[in-house]
Scaffold this active site. Structure first.
Site, short mmCIF file in Angstrom:
data_model
loop_
_atom_site.label_atom_id
_atom_site.label_comp_id
_atom_site.label_asym_id
_atom_site.label_seq_id
_atom_site.Cartn_x
_atom_site.Cartn_y
_atom_site.Cartn_z
N ARG A 167 41.43 36.93 36.47
CA ARG A 167 40.43 36.27 37.31
C ARG A 167 40.57 34.75 37.27
NH1 ARG A 167 34.97 37.87 35.27
NH2 ARG A 167 36.12 37.94 33.35
N ASN B 241 35.88 41.56 38.08
CA ASN B 241 36.34 42.81 37.50
C ASN B 241 35.49 43.95 38.07
OD1 ASN B 241 38.27 41.64 35.86
ND2 ASN B 241 36.93 41.52 34.09
#
Length: 84
Positions: free
Chosen positions: A13, A31
């Site tokens: 990320r 996520n």
């Protein structure tokens, strides 16, 4: 878009946010409960396409199995954010 493989717990990320900011792409990355990573990308077509190409490889510690692109119309995003 959904990215599957070993993509959680490998800086995916944060790496995606860095790449997006460098390319001037807005949107978000988070996520998913199933172990995948979800992302929404907005911006110049070339820049978004380049980021998608990068997502197919991911950061060095990731193993990307698949990137599934989806088209959706969402409101404008002013910057790229990592969502939790």
């Amino acid at each position: 878009m959904t990215i599957t493989g070993r993509v959680q717990g490998v800086f995916f990320r944060a790496w995606t946010a860095e790449q997006a900011k460098a390319l001037g792409v807005n949107g978000w990355v988070r996520n998913a409960p199933d172990g995948s990573v979800e992302a929404h990308l907005q911006g110049d077509r070339w820049a978004v396409q380049r980021l998608i190409e990068l997502l197919h490889r991911g950061p060095p510690s990731a193993v990307v199995d698949e990137v599934v692109e989806e088209t959706a119309e969402l409101g404008p995003s002013l910057e790229f954010e990592v969502r939790h």
